[in-house]
Design an enzyme around this catalytic site. Structure first.
Site, mmCIF file in Angstrom:
data_model
loop_
_atom_site.group_PDB
_atom_site.id
_atom_site.type_symbol
_atom_site.label_atom_id
_atom_site.label_comp_id
_atom_site.label_asym_id
_atom_site.label_seq_id
_atom_site.Cartn_x
_atom_site.Cartn_y
_atom_site.Cartn_z
ATOM 1 N N ASP A 111 -3.597 -10.401 -0.759
ATOM 2 C CA ASP A 111 -3.862 -9.116 -0.492
ATOM 3 C C ASP A 111 -4.577 -9.397 0.934
ATOM 4 O O ASP A 111 -5.307 -10.240 1.115
ATOM 5 C CB ASP A 111 -4.553 -8.138 -1.182
ATOM 6 N N LYS A 112 -4.366 -8.486 1.993
ATOM 7 C CA LYS A 112 -5.245 -8.780 3.182
ATOM 8 C C LYS A 112 -6.588 -8.864 2.756
ATOM 9 O O LYS A 112 -7.326 -9.770 3.661
ATOM 10 C CB LYS A 112 -5.027 -7.284 3.901
#
Length: 314
Positions: free
Chosen positions: A138-139
């Protein structure tokens, strides 16, 4: 503009007896089953040197070769962005991704992503599915991520992920005090109401997370987490399902919990931590060149280390 790609592999023995299109969709997960069916119909697929029919059953061990021309929109551009390279050879790259870096370009993030940086560092990745990336973070999750550098390596790494032989270990700081480790085995799918979120749902995809206690604090616990499966937001969803969400998680975290007696300085650090406290710290896999098992580690980033120190000192 078009480009020609070649996908090669060998049908795993454990998939013998299944329909060819289903097997190929599992072997090459970057391409949909319907697209693979189209390629079979077009004669772009060879199995053991022959063109198969759509509903053909597999025997296991057959060599597969797919040659096809694909439209290349040329959307992903190379950008000279910093990369924290933990390992690099002719077959793969291992990246220590910082929090805040998006992996793939998408709406809202057309540039400035890991893919853009990879295309500048290794332009040959433009010819691989997803620029060689076989799993993602995830970011706002930091840590280790492997990138295939050749099509053969890509196929091999995808097969290892499907066989669940890739070791992915994380450090996660969660809210609340856990007495011991355990396993969460709960299916994950789209949230029935908020389609931007994932949730534990009946009929979701199998998801298994193992965790053990690494360090305890007054009202928080540092966990060492191992993934057996790799579903979207898996650790974040499973920890929230246990009512011990990750510290700082803006989607699944709920209201933050602050232990009594925490100093103003430590409280400020805890309040100011605005991302999920999750770091991919260890990666283990069989090297695609056949040289055996390899392991890489990445220490905690500064923001998580500062957060833990604040909880230790109070």
């Amino acid at each position: 503009m078009t480009r020609t790609i070649k996908l090669a592999g060998e049908i795993p023995p454990e998939l013998a007896g299944r329909r060819l299109d289903a097997v190929l969709a599992q072997m090459f997960p970057d391409y949909s089953r319907s697209r693979i069916q189209q390629w079979i119909d077009e004669g772009a697929v060879e199995v053991a040197g022959e063109r198969p029919h759509l509903r053909q059953k597999t025997c296991g061990g057959e060599p597969v070769l797919i040659r096809v021309s694909l439209d290349d929109p040329g959307r992903d551009v190379a950008e000279d962005l910093p990369l924290d390279l933990v390992h690099e050879d002719d077959h793969l790259l291992v990246i220590n991704k910082p929090a805040g870096l998006v992996v793939h370009p998408a709406a809202g993030h057309p540039q400035g992503t890991l893919v853009n940086a990879l295309l500048h560092h290794a332009p040959e990745l433009a010819h691989l599915p997803r620029a060689g990336i076989v799993h993602r973070l995830d970011k706002e999750t930091s840590g280790l991520l492997v990138v295939a550098r050749t099509l053969a390596s890509h196929t091999d790494l995808v097969r290892q992920l499907q066989a669940r032989t890739v070791g992915r270990e994380y450090l996660a700081l969660v809210q609340g005090a856990l007495v011991s480790g355990g396993t969460v085995e709960a299916p994950i799918g789209r949230h029935p109401v908020d389609r931007k979120r994932m949730a534990v749902v009946t009929g979701g995809r199998e998801a298994i997370t193992h965790y053990r206690v690494e360090e305890r604090f007054a009202n928080h616990t540092l966990l060492r987490v191992n993934l057996e499966t790799g579903r979207t937001h898996q650790i974040r969803v499973h920890m929230a399902h246990l009512h011990h969400p990750l510290v700082g998680d803006p989607v699944y975290g709920g209201r933050p919990r602050f232990p009594a007696g925490l100093s103003d300085e430590a409280m400020a650090i805890l309040r100011g931590f605005r991302r999920q406290a999750l770091h991919a710290t260890r990666l283990t896999l069989e090297h695609p060149d056949g040289s055996g098992s390899r392991r890489w580690e990445a220490g905690l980033p500064e923001d998580m280390e500062a957060l833990l120190q604040a909880l230790r000192t109070g």
